[in-house]
Design an enzyme around this catalytic site. Sequence first.
Site: not given
Length: 145
Positions: A48, A50
């Site tokens: 992802h 992040e």
Amino acid sequence: MNDERFMKLAIEQAKNAPFPFGCVLVKDKQIISSGKSGKTNNFDPTAHAEINAIRDACKSLHSKDLNGVTLYSTCEPCPMCFSASWWANISRIVFGISLKESSKLFGKEMLVSTKYLNRKGANKIEIKGGVLKEEIFKLYDRFEN
């Protein structure tokens, strides 16, 4: 305002990703890393935006402690990404659209909010949502099937 300036940079990351998720990490008004979803090509479900940005920041700073860092993400971090932020001691999370809003567009999502998870932890992360939300919705329109 700095939040909008840095969110625009997260949006730029998302524009060049296989999925419309982008992130930048900022400390002392300086970008220390950035990430986008699907960055790796090795079938990694944890890739992802992040997580990629946190990994890069920790590697470049030679530290797992990101105290004083603000995470800017186009979408509210999922439970995995929030947990990684919490473990990395990130001080602040700023996001555009909520997980609930994202799930309406993409379907598959664990609808556990960052605010809920934040209440469960011993240290607290400052959380702000809705930054440049309309601009991010326009970005999502490009990714609709």
